[in-house]
Design an enzyme around this catalytic site. Sequence first.
Site, PDB file in Angstrom:
ATOM      1  N   SER A  50       0.807  -1.222   0.000  1.00 39.21           N
ATOM      2  CA  SER A  50       0.000   0.000   0.000  1.00 39.21           C
ATOM      3  C   SER A  50       0.839   1.269   0.000  1.00 39.21           C
ATOM      4  O   SER A  50       0.323   2.348  -0.287  1.00 39.21           O
ATOM      5  CB  SER A  50      -0.939   0.019   1.209  1.00 39.21           C
ATOM      6  N   LYS A  91       1.092   4.296   6.948  1.00 34.96           N
ATOM      7  CA  LYS A  91       0.424   5.148   5.961  1.00 34.96           C
ATOM      8  C   LYS A  91       1.069   6.535   5.985  1.00 34.96           C
ATOM      9  O   LYS A  91       1.847   6.871   6.871  1.00 34.96           O
ATOM     10  CB  LYS A  91      -1.075   5.291   6.259  1.00 34.96           C
TER      11      LYS A  91
END
Length: 241
Positions: A50, A91
């Site tokens: 991701s 993230k």
Amino acid sequence: MGGTGRTDDGRGRLGSVLSGLAVAVGCVLFLGGFAWGAVVYKPYTVPTDSMAPAIGTGDRVLAQRLSGEPVRRGDVVVFSDPVWGDMPMVKRVIGVGGDTVACCDKDNRLTLNGTSVEEPYLRSGDGAGSRPFGATVPDGELFLLGDRRRTSVDSRGHLMDAGRGTVPVSKVTARVDAVAWPVGGVLERPQTFADMPGGISEPGPVRTVVTAIAAGVVLILGGAAHGPLSKLVGRRRKARA
């Protein structure tokens, strides 16, 4: 000839002292660098792609432990939140308290407080995302996105959870500074956010830590090699004599 022997003995003793000093200093730098790194950094393995291309699946990253330092836009952070599965996740911070994040402008770029944002860390063609969204970040919270927008499960997918999709700053435990394995180097702070209120975070000491460890290795190996090299040179001199 006697004078030459005394000179050689003196040089030999000086060389031994200097080599011992080099090994001692090298040990201090090597062990000190490792100890410093262990205190400041914690390793994590990233299980998904991701955050590609900056961080790939299975990459080992070094994340600087945070103890009250502010989290800024552009930081790649490690956090754990029950709404997101209560496991460590990695993230990028896109919005902080008070920001309005939306997707997308006519060029498929995110907008932050109404201004289009250039994101050089995204893979070419990945864009900001395929589905429109918008959110205002509450004070003390963060809006987090993965760099691989097409597959990342992030704040966009949690907008309906508890009516927010953001993560409290208190859930952030560390900030990623470098990819340790496979060697990917230091993650540079994106200048995209430098002119915004709060600016970008200062780089961690990872370069200094690595330099200290590397210098220690060089000094230890160089100092340890002095004895064998001196003996080899001495034997060659005797052979020529």
